[in-house]
Enzyme design. Structure first.
Site, short mmCIF file in Angstrom:
data_model
loop_
_atom_site.label_atom_id
_atom_site.label_comp_id
_atom_site.label_asym_id
_atom_site.label_seq_id
_atom_site.Cartn_x
_atom_site.Cartn_y
_atom_site.Cartn_z
N ASP A 95 6.78 9.27 -1.38
CA ASP A 95 5.92 8.94 -0.25
C ASP A 95 5.33 10.26 0.26
OD1 ASP A 95 4.81 8.28 2.16
OD2 ASP A 95 6.65 7.40 3.01
N GLU A 133 -1.43 8.01 2.05
CA GLU A 133 -1.98 6.96 2.91
C GLU A 133 -3.15 7.52 3.72
OE1 GLU A 133 1.98 6.75 4.54
OE2 GLU A 133 1.20 6.92 6.59
N ASN A 190 4.81 6.69 11.67
CA ASN A 190 5.26 5.56 10.85
C ASN A 190 4.42 4.33 11.16
OD1 ASN A 190 7.18 3.00 10.46
ND2 ASN A 190 7.73 4.61 9.00
N SER A 191 4.14 3.55 10.13
CA SER A 191 3.23 2.40 10.26
C SER A 191 3.72 1.36 11.24
CB SER A 191 3.03 1.76 8.89
OG SER A 191 2.59 2.72 7.98
N LYS A 236 1.02 12.25 10.61
CA LYS A 236 1.03 10.77 10.66
C LYS A 236 2.17 10.25 11.54
CE LYS A 236 4.00 9.07 8.76
NZ LYS A 236 4.45 8.52 7.48
N HIS A 273 -0.81 -2.00 3.17
CA HIS A 273 0.38 -2.13 3.99
C HIS A 273 0.11 -3.08 5.15
CE1 HIS A 273 4.36 -1.37 5.04
NE2 HIS A 273 4.27 -0.21 5.68
N SER A 295 11.24 7.54 0.21
CA SER A 295 10.59 7.15 1.47
C SER A 295 10.49 8.31 2.46
CB SER A 295 11.41 6.01 2.09
OG SER A 295 11.22 5.97 3.48
N GLY A 296 9.32 8.46 3.03
CA GLY A 296 9.14 9.50 4.05
C GLY A 296 9.97 9.20 5.29
N LEU A 297 10.00 7.90 5.64
CA LEU A 297 10.80 7.50 6.80
C LEU A 297 12.28 7.84 6.57
CD1 LEU A 297 11.38 5.97 9.46
CD2 LEU A 297 11.46 3.86 8.11
N ASP A 346 3.00 10.77 2.42
CA ASP A 346 2.36 10.66 3.73
C ASP A 346 0.83 10.79 3.58
OD1 ASP A 346 4.76 10.20 4.93
OD2 ASP A 346 5.07 12.25 5.60
N ASP A 379 9.57 10.49 11.66
CA ASP A 379 8.65 10.30 10.54
C ASP A 379 7.24 10.69 10.98
OD1 ASP A 379 7.59 9.51 8.13
OD2 ASP A 379 7.72 7.36 8.53
N ARG A 406 -2.80 4.40 -0.56
CA ARG A 406 -2.33 3.34 0.35
C ARG A 406 -3.28 3.24 1.53
NH1 ARG A 406 3.58 4.11 3.12
NH2 ARG A 406 3.04 3.55 5.26
C1 SPV Z 1 8.18 4.87 4.20
O1 SPV Z 1 9.14 4.33 3.67
O2 SPV Z 1 8.24 5.99 4.71
C2 SPV Z 1 6.91 4.20 4.27
C3 SPV Z 1 6.89 2.76 4.35
O3 SPV Z 1 5.93 4.88 4.33
S1 SPV Z 1 6.80 2.38 5.99
O4 SPV Z 1 7.96 2.89 6.67
O5 SPV Z 1 6.73 0.96 6.02
O6 SPV Z 1 5.61 2.96 6.55
MG MG Z 2 6.23 6.73 4.88
#
Ligand code: SPV
Ligand code: MG
Length: 548
Positions: A87, A116, A124-125, A122, A192, A48-50, A89, A60, A161
């Site tokens: 991930d 994505e 975080n979503s 970017k 997502h 996971s990027g986060l 990004d 993130d 994504r």
């Molecule tokens: C991540 O885990 O970094 C994701 C999922 O991209 S989210 O945090 O839901 O964007």
């Molecule tokens: Mg991410």
């Protein structure tokens, strides 16, 4: 029967895309968490990027560079055997940057990457989602196509994504984008959603009608049972941040408790034992490998003779500690000697201690106690360590400070018995009244051997100096045969009435008398044996930074 060859990681990831079975990927963010996720039975890992940016202590928002992310991913791959979906990004740039990322990921054992359709850098979503700009569809399709063309392994997976629902662009746009990405070559789609109900995702799935594999990230709509997605032929669910969040609570609770208690005892039961840490690090494998590979390395041992308190001149300094623990430049003589030995791969070090023996402590050494230290000599101490005389063995006095190259030279010499001796006994300022181990040489350097005449010369016979060539510095190296010879001599002479009074120089004399050849490595300084406070002061010159 030979074991089935393991599927490649990319193949394994590709298998997870099969819509016929719902699989689960768990988030991990470093080597340790990746191993934990795999051990728990997850067939794949979401890097996971986060979570990776959070464990690095940054946001993130592409604050960690892509090569920093790559480094983490590599540790994760090294710690596991299964597939990792990174991930990626937005692909860390345009199509060109992304295709380089793909090649690097393949090189480091990552099975696939998800990108994505947002803009670099970017966000975080789940942060200000509606305000997030989306990439132009054509641009993003070019990125997917460039990545697919760049991959060397046909099974490497690229997941596209869409953030159309996150950004509030609606279902039709989400489907339009997903379809464009499918056509551009993406191996699977993620749609997502930041809603706590699954409705918009289910609507997408209905509209999508299984035209290509779909993965979901149900962080917000986690209450929806997995079966709901299995029924709709979703390939996999990604539990995207749960090890990170679990670790945060565990660390916060533990830190607060330790701070409050002013003690770690209260948390001991709740935290992983060190043995578990070592197990997760794979120490067992290293131990097995050491048995296989290190056994071949020649055994090198040392005996350090350090039982005495030292001369009366040192007594004010040796009230609490034996002479070997006197410090020079912040480190004890013993530590300096041991550090040098360890650096030269001498792994089994025995220290014969006597006076204030309990002060002689150092990880990795074996202490052998000479309880009769005040009534016995060096040879009696050496005899207590006779089992140590195996393989290549260095015998050294505990009050010797010398530069590493002297030890190295003796260890490099293949002769059975080699001593280091200093020719400068006649130099100006040398104190003729201090005891010295004097030796005569048979031939000039570089191939000198000890002549039969060696002696301990002190004040009583200082006029003997003129007859000798060099001073033994208190270092003897024995080859495996040489060590056996010394051991044998000790065995044969143990019952001699004067055995307890013998010095090592007497042992050398006895070996010479029995016909042993003892090679001499001639040195000029770079050592000192500590007999007085003046010696200690002089010793600090030898221990200055860079002096090895
Ligand atoms: C991540 O885990 O970094 C994701 C999922 O991209 S989210 O945090 O839901 O964007
Ligand atoms: Mg991410």
């Amino acid at each position: 029967m030979a074991p089935e060859p393991r599927m490649t990681r990319t193949r394994q990831l590709r298998a997870l895309l099969d819509p016929g079975r719902l699989d689960f990927l768990l988030e991990a963010h470093d080597g340790l968490s990746a191993r934990i996720a795999e051990e728990a039975g997850f067939p794949g890992i979401w890097a996971s990027g986060l979570a990776i940016s959070a464990q690095l202590g940054v946001r993130d928002n592409n604050e960690a560079s892509w090569t920093q992310v790559l480094e983490v991913a590599e540790f994760m791959a090294d710690a596991t055997r299964g597939p990792i979906l990174l991930d990626g990004d937005t692909g860390f740039g345009n199509f060109n940057n992304f295709r380089r990322v793909v090649r690097k990921l393949e090189q480091r054992g990552i099975a696939g990457v998800c990108i994505e359709d947002k803009l670099f850098p970017k966000t975080n979503s789940f942060l200000r989602g509606q305000a997030q700009p989306l990439a132009a569809v054509e641009e993003f399709c070019g990125k997917i196509a460039a990545g697919k063309e760049a991959q060397g392994d046909a099974d490497f997976v690229i997941v596209a994504r869409t953030e159309a629902l996150i950004a509030g662009w609606g279902l039709a746009e989400a489907v339009r984008r997903a379809e464009a990405y499918r056509q551009a070559g993406a191996d699977a789609i993620i749609v997502h959603s930041a809603q706590s109900r699954p409705d918009e995702v289910l609507a997408f799935l209905d509209e999508w009608a299984g035209r290509h594999p779909v993965l979901l990230i149900p962080t917000k709509y986690h209450a929806t049972p997995a079966e709901v997605f299995a029924e709709r032929r979703v390939s996999a669910l990604i539990w995207a941040n749960h090890l990170l969040r679990a670790a945060i609570v565990a660390m916060q609770t533990t830190a607060a408790r330790i701070r409050r208690d002013r003690s770690v005892t209260g948390v001991e039961e709740a935290i992983a034992p060190l043995a578990e840490v070592f197990r997760l690090q794979g120490d067992a494998e290293l131990q097995a490998a050491e048995e296989r590979f290190l056994a071949a390395a020649p055994r090198r041992s040392a005996v350090i003779l350090a039982a005495t308190r030292g001369s009366p001149a040192l007594h004010p300094l040796t009230e609490q500690v034996p002479k070997t623990l006197l410090r020079v430049g912040g480190l004890s003589l013993l530590d300096r000697l041991c550090d040098n030995l360890v650096a030269l791969n001498v792994r089994e070090i025995a220290v014969v201690a006597g006076y204030r023996k309990e002060a002689v402590r150092r990880t990795g050494i074996r202490r052998i106690d000479n309880e009769a230290w005040d009534r016995t000599g060096e040879v009696a101490s050496l005899a207590l360590a006779a089992t140590q005389l195996e393989g290549t063995c260095v015998i050294a006095f505990g009050d010797l400070l010398c530069r590493r190259h002297l030890l190295q030279a003796l260890l490099d010499d293949e002769a059975d018995l080699v001593v280091a001796a200093d020719r400068r006994i006649h130099r100006e300022g040398s104190e003729p009244d201090r005891p010295r181990d004097l030796v005569k040489l048979t031939a000039p350097a570089p191939h000198s051997f000890l002549d039969a005449e060696v002696t301990l010369a002190g004040a009583a016979n200082s006029n003997a100096f003129a007859r000798f060539d060099a001073e033994w510095i208190g270092l003897l190296k024995c080859s495996p045969d040489g060590a056996a010879r010394v051991r044998d001599w000790l065995d044969r002479h143990r019952s001699r009435p004067d055995f307890d009074r013998l010095a090592v120089i007497d042992l050398l004399a006895a070996l010479l008398a029995e016909g042993a050849k003892i090679k001499v490595h001639l040195v000029a300084g770079d050592w000192i044996s500590i007999e007085s406070a003046v010696d200690l002061a002089e010793a600090s010159n030898l221990s200055s930074p860079g002096a090895r």
